[in-house]
Motif scaffolding. Structure first.
Motif, mmCIF file in Angstrom:
data_model
loop_
_atom_site.group_PDB
_atom_site.id
_atom_site.type_symbol
_atom_site.label_atom_id
_atom_site.label_comp_id
_atom_site.label_asym_id
_atom_site.label_seq_id
_atom_site.Cartn_x
_atom_site.Cartn_y
_atom_site.Cartn_z
ATOM 1 N N SER A 147 0.825 -1.217 0.000
ATOM 2 C CA SER A 147 0.000 0.000 0.000
ATOM 3 C C SER A 147 0.852 1.257 0.000
ATOM 4 O O SER A 147 0.386 2.332 -0.389
ATOM 5 N N ARG A 148 2.122 1.120 0.436
ATOM 6 C CA ARG A 148 3.047 2.248 0.423
ATOM 7 C C ARG A 148 3.957 2.223 -0.797
ATOM 8 O O ARG A 148 4.984 2.888 -0.840
ATOM 9 N N SER A 149 3.567 1.418 -1.808
ATOM 10 C CA SER A 149 4.302 1.314 -3.079
ATOM 11 C C SER A 149 5.707 0.741 -2.907
ATOM 12 O O SER A 149 6.614 1.051 -3.693
ATOM 13 N N ILE A 150 5.907 -0.104 -1.888
ATOM 14 C CA ILE A 150 7.193 -0.768 -1.691
ATOM 15 C C ILE A 150 7.131 -2.129 -2.372
ATOM 16 O O ILE A 150 6.396 -3.022 -1.936
ATOM 17 N N ASP A 151 7.885 -2.289 -3.461
ATOM 18 C CA ASP A 151 7.854 -3.550 -4.191
ATOM 19 C C ASP A 151 8.851 -4.536 -3.612
ATOM 20 O O ASP A 151 9.603 -4.233 -2.665
ATOM 21 N N ASP A 153 11.627 -5.847 -4.846
ATOM 22 C CA ASP A 153 13.039 -5.503 -4.995
ATOM 23 C C ASP A 153 13.483 -4.515 -3.914
ATOM 24 O O ASP A 153 14.576 -4.632 -3.347
ATOM 25 N N CYS A 154 12.626 -3.535 -3.652
ATOM 26 C CA CYS A 154 12.949 -2.528 -2.637
ATOM 27 C C CYS A 154 13.002 -3.170 -1.250
ATOM 28 O O CYS A 154 13.878 -2.859 -0.446
ATOM 29 N N ALA A 155 12.066 -4.071 -0.978
ATOM 30 C CA ALA A 155 12.048 -4.761 0.317
ATOM 31 C C ALA A 155 13.314 -5.584 0.511
ATOM 32 O O ALA A 155 13.885 -5.625 1.606
ATOM 33 N N LYS A 156 13.779 -6.227 -0.575
ATOM 34 C CA LYS A 156 15.013 -7.019 -0.491
ATOM 35 C C LYS A 156 16.231 -6.136 -0.304
ATOM 36 O O LYS A 156 17.146 -6.457 0.459
ATOM 37 N N GLU A 157 16.261 -4.998 -1.037
ATOM 38 C CA GLU A 157 17.407 -4.097 -0.940
ATOM 39 C C GLU A 157 17.608 -3.607 0.494
ATOM 40 O O GLU A 157 18.743 -3.530 0.981
ATOM 41 N N PHE A 158 16.510 -3.282 1.175
ATOM 42 C CA PHE A 158 16.596 -2.768 2.540
ATOM 43 C C PHE A 158 16.394 -3.855 3.591
ATOM 44 O O PHE A 158 16.320 -3.564 4.781
ATOM 45 N N MET A 159 16.277 -5.107 3.134
ATOM 46 C CA MET A 159 16.208 -6.269 4.011
ATOM 47 C C MET A 159 15.046 -6.153 5.007
ATOM 48 O O MET A 159 15.190 -6.453 6.200
ATOM 49 N N LEU A 160 13.891 -5.703 4.519
ATOM 50 C CA LEU A 160 12.734 -5.511 5.389
ATOM 51 C C LEU A 160 12.204 -6.852 5.899
ATOM 52 O O LEU A 160 12.236 -7.857 5.182
ATOM 53 N N GLY A 161 11.711 -6.858 7.119
ATOM 54 C CA GLY A 161 11.222 -8.095 7.714
ATOM 55 C C GLY A 161 10.019 -7.843 8.600
ATOM 56 O O GLY A 161 9.445 -6.754 8.628
ATOM 57 N N TYR A 263 12.488 6.230 8.150
ATOM 58 C CA TYR A 263 12.834 5.049 7.350
ATOM 59 C C TYR A 263 12.042 5.014 6.047
ATOM 60 O O TYR A 263 12.592 4.803 4.969
ATOM 61 N N MET A 264 10.719 5.204 6.181
ATOM 62 C CA MET A 264 9.863 5.091 4.996
ATOM 63 C C MET A 264 10.168 6.161 3.967
ATOM 64 O O MET A 264 9.982 5.944 2.767
ATOM 65 N N ASP A 265 10.629 7.323 4.416
ATOM 66 C CA ASP A 265 11.036 8.359 3.465
ATOM 67 C C ASP A 265 12.190 7.864 2.611
ATOM 68 O O ASP A 265 12.197 8.005 1.383
ATOM 69 N N VAL A 266 13.199 7.267 3.257
ATOM 70 C CA VAL A 266 14.372 6.745 2.535
ATOM 71 C C VAL A 266 13.948 5.667 1.545
ATOM 72 O O VAL A 266 14.344 5.674 0.367
ATOM 73 N N ILE A 267 13.125 4.726 2.018
ATOM 74 C CA ILE A 267 12.735 3.590 1.183
ATOM 75 C C ILE A 267 11.834 4.035 0.031
ATOM 76 O O ILE A 267 11.996 3.594 -1.113
ATOM 77 N N ALA A 268 10.869 4.925 0.324
ATOM 78 C CA ALA A 268 9.958 5.405 -0.721
ATOM 79 C C ALA A 268 10.725 6.142 -1.813
ATOM 80 O O ALA A 268 10.466 5.947 -3.005
ATOM 81 N N LEU A 269 11.672 6.983 -1.419
ATOM 82 C CA LEU A 269 12.480 7.718 -2.405
ATOM 83 C C LEU A 269 13.291 6.753 -3.262
ATOM 84 O O LEU A 269 13.403 6.922 -4.479
ATOM 85 N N ALA A 270 13.857 5.716 -2.630
ATOM 86 C CA ALA A 270 14.621 4.717 -3.394
ATOM 87 C C ALA A 270 13.721 4.013 -4.403
ATOM 88 O O ALA A 270 14.145 3.698 -5.516
ATOM 89 N N GLY A 271 12.465 3.763 -4.019
ATOM 90 C CA GLY A 271 11.522 3.122 -4.926
ATOM 91 C C GLY A 271 11.219 3.950 -6.158
ATOM 92 O O GLY A 271 10.814 3.413 -7.196
ATOM 93 N N ALA A 277 19.296 9.251 -0.329
ATOM 94 C CA ALA A 277 18.677 9.736 0.908
ATOM 95 C C ALA A 277 19.084 8.883 2.106
ATOM 96 O O ALA A 277 19.250 7.665 2.001
ATOM 97 N N VAL A 278 19.244 9.542 3.245
ATOM 98 C CA VAL A 278 19.501 8.864 4.522
ATOM 99 C C VAL A 278 18.607 9.507 5.572
ATOM 100 O O VAL A 278 18.072 10.597 5.362
ATOM 101 N N ALA A 279 18.449 8.850 6.714
ATOM 102 C CA ALA A 279 17.623 9.383 7.794
ATOM 103 C C ALA A 279 18.346 9.241 9.125
ATOM 104 O O ALA A 279 19.016 8.227 9.370
ATOM 105 N N THR A 280 18.222 10.270 9.969
ATOM 106 C CA THR A 280 18.733 10.138 11.332
ATOM 107 C C THR A 280 17.761 9.245 12.111
ATOM 108 O O THR A 280 16.599 9.099 11.742
ATOM 109 N N LEU A 281 18.231 8.686 13.188
ATOM 110 C CA LEU A 281 17.499 7.615 13.864
ATOM 111 C C LEU A 281 16.770 8.121 15.100
ATOM 112 O O LEU A 281 17.076 7.752 16.233
#
Length: 566
Positions: A147-151, A153-161, A263-271, A277-281
């Motif tokens: 729903s957030r347009s994370i496909d 490939d993007c999930a694998k790149e960022f190792m989402l779990g 986090y989602m900003d970084v991942i969405a932009l990569a998509g 892009a990077v994000a402080t924690l």
């Protein structure tokens, strides 16, 4: 294995590295005589007083007094601890850092095995990835990502779990003691349970790709919405940024780096094809963050949400940047419209238009003055006075250089002032009234013991001259004798290849400061031709004269003692 870095490796690394090449990669150097010089990166100055010696493999600033070897430079310049600096230096040299266990009977037991922590966190991340794809509840997480347009490939790149919504999902699969040390379990009243439950998991990787912690997002309205790993031996929020490893895999030297909030900003932009892009924690941007990112790009762009909280965050981030704006560094500010964040903005207008926004972002200078003066009437003297009072504390933090001078010129222009010379006054206050040329080119006369010790420290190979004499030290007397004997013992035992290695042996030693001073002393004018034969003769003659003086002093002390008896 305790993970201790063996001494032999550190010595070999310092012998392998050319400190001139290392520092030149961070601070451009210019050859002057036998040394290389630059404006000091550790204090503000207009005249270069930062000197790097290829012969000694040391750096020294005649202005602020900072000095050290290659490891010390990385610790100070990049705000690293000792182990991180050694690892960075090894990366620069293209070698791996070995680890060894301590077998010393008196050594304290190692409470934490850092290398095992990295391995454990990697296994936990793999478990979360598998759970996202196989756990029944994980389907809800997959649907959320879609729903957030994370496909895929993007999930694998960022190792989402996905962290199963269970109290003991990790505790039943991995070593509980290590899980507690890495912050993955919470130990309460003797019972341990998983910190992350029922959350989408974002592994946080350091610049080398090692997993150091996690961020987790809930799939409902539970609080907290986002949860990060706590501070551990491998995870320090003030030093890490999310997405840097993934960015560097795409481009090791990006033209600019975009700093966002989540986090989602970084991942969405990569998509959408924006991979810089990077994000402080969950923390404010720190000096360590800025220094880390400026190592890879000369331009940073802060991107914030368009709401009031975003504007407040933008100003706070800007405040942190002033002391980091050395020559060649640039910072820009991008405030998004309305209630948008980078994630929603890029999904609405696409990657190309968002990229154009980044390119057209506001220079820090424009943002700074427009924000400060937005509620002031600069047509009135009172308004101009307020602007000066507001702006000066920030501008005084800027390192000396063209940008600082131009910022003061802009303040003069806006306030219709011509007498604001704060930049010059600050420069005079910040620096000690010393003559760099005087120190570097015309060395002051030194007491003989001090000069001989300095020669030995700066040229450890001279220890051969001492060994040849087979000296009996008992009964000899001269100022600094014990320190001299300590240094001789260290050099004799270790036979360091250069001064940098000898200096490393004195890290955290009571005599470290003294040895550093002796290592940095200028012993001859820079324009004087000095070769190995000259150094040997200078040391041999000085050492012989020192022994003669020491024997005379010993005889004099004996005579005094004899007279006191009578």
């Amino acid at each position: 294995m305790s993970g201790r870095i063996p001494r032999y490796f550190i010595d070999d690394l310092l012998a392998r590295i050319d400190i001139v090449d290392l520092i030149d990669a961070h601070v451009p150097l210019k050859k002057t005589g036998t040394n290389f010089v630059a404006r000091c990166p550790f204090h503000s100055e207009k005249t270069p007083s930062f000197s790097v010696s290829r012969n000694k493999q040391l750096f020294h600033c005649f202005g602020c007094g900072v000095s050290g070897n290659a490891i010390g430079f990385l610790m100070d310049f990049s705000h690293l601890d000792f182990v991180e600096a050694v690892e960075d230096l090894a990366t620069f040299a293209g070698v791996d850092v070995p680890r060894e266990a301590s077998n010393h009977p008196n050594s304290a037991p190692k409470k934490e095995n850092v290398s095992d922590h990295y391995q454990l966190l990697e296994q936990v991340a793999a478990f979360y990835v598998k759970s996202l794809r196989t756990n029944e509840a994980g389907k809800k997480a997959v649907n959320y990502l879609k729903s957030r347009s994370i496909d895929d490939d993007c999930a694998k790149e960022f190792m989402l779990g996905y962290a199963p919504d269970e109290w003991q999902a990790l505790a039943n699969r991995f070593d509980q003691h290590q899980l507690i040390q890495t912050g993955m379990l919470i130990d309460k009243d003797g019972r341990a349970y998983d910190r992350f439950r029922g959350r989408i998991m974002y592994p946080i990787r350091d610049k080398r790709g090692r997993i150091v912690g996690f961020g987790g997002r809930v799939l409902d309205d539970s609080l907290p919405k986002y949860l990060n790993s706590p501070e551990t031996s491998v995870f320090h929020k003030g030093k890490e940024v999310y997405g840097l490893y993934e960015l560097l895999r795409k481009d090791g030297k990006p033209k600019r780096i975009l700093i966002v909030e989540g986090y989602m900003d970084v991942i969405a932009l990569a998509g959408y094809g924006i991979h810089n892009a990077v994000a402080t924690l969950g923390t404010a941007t720190s000096q360590a963050h800025l220094d880390l990112l400026f190592r890879f790009s000369s331009e940073l762009v802060f991107c914030f949400d368009g709401d009031n909280a975003g504007r407040v965050a933008a100003w706070r981030a800007m405040e942190a940047t002033f002391s980091a704006l050395k020559e060649g560094r640039q910072i820009r500010i991008l405030l998004l419209p309305g209630q948008h964040d980078p994630d929603s903005m890029v999904r609405e207008e696409g990657g190309e238009k968002f990229g154009m926004r980044v390119q057209q972002s506001q220079p820090l200078s424009d943002y700074f003055f427009s924000t400060l003066s937005s509620e002031l009437n600069l047509n009135e003297m009172e308004g101009r006075s307020q602007l000066i009072n507001k702006a000066k504390p920030y501008l005084e933090k800027l390192p000396q250089g063209v940008f600082r001078e131009m910022m003061f010129a802009r303040l003069n222009e806006l306030t219709r002032s011509s007498g604001l010379d704060v930049s010059e006054k600050s420069a005079r206050l910040a620096q000690k009234p010393i003559s760099n040329k005087s120190q570097a080119n015309r060395p002051l006369p030194l007491p003989l013991p001090r000069r001989v010790m300095a020669l030995l420290i700066q040229h450890p190979q001279l220890i051969d001259k001492v060994e040849q004499k087979e000296i009996i030290w008992e009964g000899l007397e001269f100022p600094g004798l014990q320190l001299f004997k300590d240094i001789l013992t260290d050099v004799l035992e270790e036979k360091p290849a250069n001064t940098a290695i000898l200096l490393e042996h004195y890290r955290n030693h009571p005599n470290e400061k003294t040895v550093k001073v002796l290592a940095s002393l200028a012993l001859f004018p820079q324009d004087q031709k000095v070769d190995a034969e000259w150094v040997e003769n200078e040391f041999s003659n000085g050492f012989e004269n020192l022994l003669v003086q020491a024997r005379k002093e010993a005889d004099f002390q004996k005579l005094l003692a004899k007279n006191k008896k009578h």
